[in-house]
Scaffold this motif. Sequence first.
Motif, PDB file in Angstrom:
ATOM      1  N   ASP A 180       0.824  -1.206   0.000  1.00  0.00           N
ATOM      2  CA  ASP A 180       0.000   0.000   0.000  1.00  0.00           C
ATOM      3  C   ASP A 180       0.861   1.260   0.000  1.00  0.00           C
ATOM      4  O   ASP A 180       0.461   2.301  -0.550  1.00  0.00           O
ATOM      5  N   PRO A 184      -1.196   3.122  -3.094  1.00  0.00           N
ATOM      6  CA  PRO A 184      -2.301   3.102  -2.125  1.00  0.00           C
ATOM      7  C   PRO A 184      -3.591   2.550  -2.730  1.00  0.00           C
ATOM      8  O   PRO A 184      -4.075   3.046  -3.754  1.00  0.00           O
ATOM      9  N   HIS A 185      -4.113   1.509  -2.102  1.00  0.00           N
ATOM     10  CA  HIS A 185      -5.377   0.902  -2.540  1.00  0.00           C
ATOM     11  C   HIS A 185      -5.859   0.004  -1.410  1.00  0.00           C
ATOM     12  O   HIS A 185      -5.049  -0.627  -0.719  1.00  0.00           O
ATOM     13  N   LYS A 186      -7.167  -0.089  -1.218  1.00  0.00           N
ATOM     14  CA  LYS A 186      -7.711  -0.918  -0.149  1.00  0.00           C
ATOM     15  C   LYS A 186      -7.330  -2.385  -0.303  1.00  0.00           C
ATOM     16  O   LYS A 186      -7.289  -3.122   0.691  1.00  0.00           O
ATOM     17  N   ASN A 188      -4.423  -3.435  -1.239  1.00  0.00           N
ATOM     18  CA  ASN A 188      -3.000  -3.624  -0.957  1.00  0.00           C
ATOM     19  C   ASN A 188      -2.720  -3.650   0.543  1.00  0.00           C
ATOM     20  O   ASN A 188      -3.577  -3.299   1.353  1.00  0.00           O
ATOM     21  N   THR A 190      -0.544  -2.893   4.093  1.00  0.00           N
ATOM     22  CA  THR A 190       0.273  -1.896   4.782  1.00  0.00           C
ATOM     23  C   THR A 190       1.617  -2.502   5.192  1.00  0.00           C
ATOM     24  O   THR A 190       1.776  -3.724   5.302  1.00  0.00           O
TER      25      THR A 190
END
Length: 326
Positions: A180, A184-186, A188, A190
């Motif tokens: 992420d 950045p993407h939901k 992906n 962290t």
Amino acid sequence: MRNDAMIFDGLQCGHFDRAVFESLLKGTVRCVTVTLGFWENAVESMDSIARWREMARANADIVSIAQNAADIDRAVAEGKLALLLGFQNAMLFEGRIAFVELFADMGVRVVQLTYNNQNDLGGSCYEEHDSGLARYGKEVIREMNRTGILVDLSHVGNRTTLDAVKFSQKPVAISHANADSLYPHKRNKTDDVLKALKDNGGVIGCATYRNIAGDHYCASVDNWCDMVARTVEIAGIDHVGIGTDRSHNTTQKDLDWMRTGRWTRGIDYGAGSAARPGKAPPADWFRDVQNIGEITDGLRRKGFSAEEVAKITHGNWRRVYEASLA
């Protein structure tokens, strides 16, 4: 074939046929986890297993269904493509813990805990609030560990993913996602999740899917390999692999099923958006299936040694398979 040229792909989906198998072999792929279902119940999942067994028999000269690392090694030695049977949701278990063993006995080797929605195991990446790993989720992981099914956390929410990484007694997979912090993407993961993967011994398969890789990393194989290199900086050389999320012969009907299943009458874009509602085009360098073989040279150009390339292209996956499919 050079040792570092062989590729294991952590996940692909769509409609496979002999032409796809041949293209994968031309691209030096020797093992791939195939998607048998997303929202299907137990009986529908068994139908899918039956279809894949029939397809494997019809193409037995070039493919074989693998149950463990030894089966994969045997397929490689015979010049065949090893197939790992996987599902992108745990709906096939239907809330019955005994079904985990039954599906393991039928050859299922990879199961994602949740797909795009919350379920009775835990939270999804698209829920506003991630509930974390449920009690039933812990029982399923325990049983998957026991029966030799790899725990996949690709579409799982980050809190539930962290819970699962810490709870599992065997290495887990994030079979098809990216960092992420790089895109950045939901969907992906962290950095804290990727770092936790080290302690578990698991692997993230870096994806080529444009919606979660972005146009820059899809523009060339060198750009995509740069993303892989930066992921290695986060997770470590022993915990990064390939999980293209390549889709074969899919139609709008297939895309609608993946995104909405039976759970809504509305519109859902999955990893896409209103601005990009349809099927995402493949990475610019990955127009033909056999182009996957370009990854090896791309990684070499990034400065990875032959040993490091071999880990990323297949060695890390094989280690996880040996540990988790037993």
